[in-house]
Design a protein around this motif. Structure first.
Motif, PDB file in Angstrom:
ATOM      1  N   LEU A 202       0.826  -1.211   0.000  1.00 30.73           N
ATOM      2  CA  LEU A 202       0.000   0.000   0.000  1.00 30.73           C
ATOM      3  C   LEU A 202       0.855   1.254   0.000  1.00 30.73           C
ATOM      4  N   ASP A 203       2.125   1.112  -0.367  1.00 33.56           N
ATOM      5  CA  ASP A 203       3.026   2.270  -0.366  1.00 33.56           C
ATOM      6  C   ASP A 203       2.861   3.073  -1.647  1.00 33.56           C
ATOM      7  N   ALA A 204       3.078   4.380  -1.525  1.00 30.22           N
ATOM      8  CA  ALA A 204       2.905   5.268  -2.674  1.00 30.22           C
ATOM      9  C   ALA A 204       3.906   4.941  -3.783  1.00 30.22           C
ATOM     10  N   GLN A 205       5.077   4.431  -3.385  1.00 30.09           N
ATOM     11  CA  GLN A 205       6.140   4.177  -4.372  1.00 30.09           C
ATOM     12  C   GLN A 205       5.967   2.840  -5.085  1.00 30.09           C
ATOM     13  N   HIS A 206       5.002   2.031  -4.662  1.00 31.88           N
ATOM     14  CA  HIS A 206       4.787   0.676  -5.201  1.00 31.88           C
ATOM     15  C   HIS A 206       6.078  -0.144  -5.119  1.00 31.88           C
ATOM     16  N   GLY A 207       6.759  -0.034  -3.973  1.00 31.71           N
ATOM     17  CA  GLY A 207       8.025  -0.736  -3.820  1.00 31.71           C
ATOM     18  C   GLY A 207       7.904  -1.969  -2.932  1.00 31.71           C
ATOM     19  N   TRP A 208       6.695  -2.317  -2.531  1.00 31.73           N
ATOM     20  CA  TRP A 208       6.502  -3.463  -1.633  1.00 31.73           C
ATOM     21  C   TRP A 208       7.067  -4.731  -2.261  1.00 31.73           C
ATOM     22  N   ASP A 209       7.776  -5.497  -1.445  1.00 30.33           N
ATOM     23  CA  ASP A 209       8.381  -6.728  -1.938  1.00 30.33           C
ATOM     24  C   ASP A 209       8.065  -7.819  -0.917  1.00 30.33           C
ATOM     25  N   ARG A 210       7.362  -8.821  -1.350  1.00 27.70           N
ATOM     26  CA  ARG A 210       6.927  -9.856  -0.421  1.00 27.70           C
ATOM     27  C   ARG A 210       8.115 -10.470   0.336  1.00 27.70           C
ATOM     28  N   ALA A 211       9.226 -10.629  -0.358  1.00 28.53           N
ATOM     29  CA  ALA A 211      10.384 -11.272   0.268  1.00 28.53           C
ATOM     30  C   ALA A 211      10.966 -10.403   1.388  1.00 28.53           C
ATOM     31  N   ALA A 212      10.758  -9.099   1.301  1.00 24.23           N
ATOM     32  CA  ALA A 212      11.310  -8.200   2.324  1.00 24.23           C
ATOM     33  C   ALA A 212      10.369  -8.069   3.513  1.00 24.23           C
ATOM     34  N   MET A 213       9.140  -8.558   3.327  1.00 25.01           N
ATOM     35  CA  MET A 213       8.158  -8.435   4.405  1.00 25.01           C
ATOM     36  C   MET A 213       8.514  -9.412   5.535  1.00 25.01           C
ATOM     37  N   VAL A 214       8.427  -8.953   6.755  1.00 22.70           N
ATOM     38  CA  VAL A 214       8.665  -9.825   7.900  1.00 22.70           C
ATOM     39  C   VAL A 214       7.318 -10.451   8.269  1.00 22.70           C
ATOM     40  N   THR A 215       7.264 -11.782   8.230  1.00 20.25           N
ATOM     41  CA  THR A 215       5.967 -12.447   8.397  1.00 20.25           C
ATOM     42  C   THR A 215       5.594 -12.596   9.875  1.00 20.25           C
TER      43      THR A 215
END
Ligand code: SAM
Length: 355
Positions: A202-215
């Motif tokens: 949901l970031d304005a930059q559309h930089g979300w990366d599933r692999a970087a997300m801490v689950t």
């Protein structure tokens, strides 16, 4: 499951879910620039006339509470405390019948000064966002050197009785994912209730990366072991002492709450994890959203919005506004679909929708 379409009464969708919890964005602007939320220069903010006025916000909340069965109202943004009329809006909503429970999600800046007035106006409690306890890291993450102000805001909220004071933390790999145990120790020491939120696209930059997300699983594992410093030699005895937390499932009913909670070291203190991505809770979602420019959204991830501001300014009466709101919620999708190959990130970022 299918439900009968609501033509009067509550906000029901075709899967039978009833929305009782209204999130109202008071502004799309923010006084922090969290790197995972918006760029350093900010965003093209809504122009003044596009924003609902204070009276328009209160009118729509009155429709939601009086005609649509909403029982919880959460003010958010952007940063809701930078809206000049925030205290008056809270007071007007607290005067509605039936009175909803009222909370507010804030980055905490200025909360130490505003907390007593907000409490007196009828605010019940706050969620304060805090991703790190390290001042340098805070300045890099939010692009503002304001950690001390957030800590003062938390203390001010507690002193004013805006309790339980909850803390929202987003962990990011290689940024602050080593801080989960320290954040929990801090929350326990001050009587705040901590909840970790999985980072969402949901970031304005559309930089979300599933692999970087801490689950959620990783967060729980880190809390249980105490993280990298999980064991330390106990001076003198040579014994090894664990510094992790004992987490047991919270026996309290979860209901529609987004956070799954665990008792810490037997309770009564708790910690929550909002696993929006890996442990979605869409089946129990009871939320409806109103943006600062008067659009109803059935979901954070909806790509459609329904314009109540236009109807309101064209002279619609409360019945008509309620009818439009029900129609918008009827179309709510079964789930956010982040795992679906056809998933499209919504055009508006979290700060503009109201997080
Ligand atoms: N300014 C207020 C605040 O800081 O709490 C309210 C708005 S902010 C968008 C609400 C919450 O959303 C904050 O806790 C923030 O950390 C969180 N948030 C922002 N972007 C997010 C993302 N991509 N995924 C998960 N949480 C996010």
């Amino acid at each position: 499951m299918t439900a009968a379409r609501g033509t009067d009464g509550v906000l029901v969708d075709r899967y039978g879910r009833v929305a009782r919890d209204l999130r109202v964005s008071l502004t799309d602007k923010c006084n922090l620039r969290c790197t995972y939320c918006m760029p350093a220069e900010g965003l093209p903010w809504l122009a003044g006339p596009q924003l609902l006025s204070d009276d328009e916000i209160v009118r729509l909340v009155r429709v939601a509470v009086g005609r649509l069965g909403v029982t919880e109202v959460r003010f958010t943004g952007g940063e809701p405390l930078i809206r000049p009329g925030v205290v008056g809006i809270v007071a007007a909503v607290a005067a509605l019948e039936p009175r909803p429970r009222i909370s507010l999600t804030t980055n905490g800046l200025g909360l130490d000064r505003l907390a007593p007035a907000l409490r007196a106006a009828g605010l019940d409690r706050v969620n304060v966002s805090l991703d790190t306890l390290d001042a340098g890291r805070f300045a890099r993450l939010t692009r503002r050197d304001r950690l001390a102000d957030v800590l003062a805001g938390l203390a001010g909220a507690a002193a004013a009785g805006l309790t339980p004071v909850k803390i929202n933390s987003v962990l990011m790999r290689g940024v602050n994912d080593d801080e989960a145990p320290a954040l929990l120790r801090f929350a326990l020491a001050h009587g705040y209730e901590l909840r970790f939120i999985e980072q969402m696209p949901l970031d304005a930059q559309h930089g979300w990366d599933r692999a970087a997300m801490v689950t959620a699983d990783e967060i729980l594992a880190t809390l249980r072991t105490g993280g990298d410093a999980r064991t330390r030699g106990d001076a003198g005895t040579g014994a090894t002492r664990r510094t992790g937390f004992d987490l047991t499932p919270d026996p309290a009913e979860r209901g529609a709450a987004p956070a799954e909670t665990w008792l810490v070291d037997g309770g009564p203190a708790r910690v929550g994890v909002i696993g929006s991505v890996t442990r979605p809770f869409c089946g129990d979602c009871d939320r409806t959203r109103l943006t600062a420019d008067g659009q109803v959204r059935a979901c954070l991830f909806a790509t459609e919005e329904s314009d109540l501001r236009g109807a309101l300014r064209a002279g619609a009466d409360d019945d008509e506004l309620a009818r439009r709101w029900r129609a918008a919620m009827w179309g709510k999708r079964a789930g956010h679909g982040i795992d679906d190959p056809t998933f499209l990130q919504p055009a508006r970022p979290m700060s503009a929708i109201g997080g």
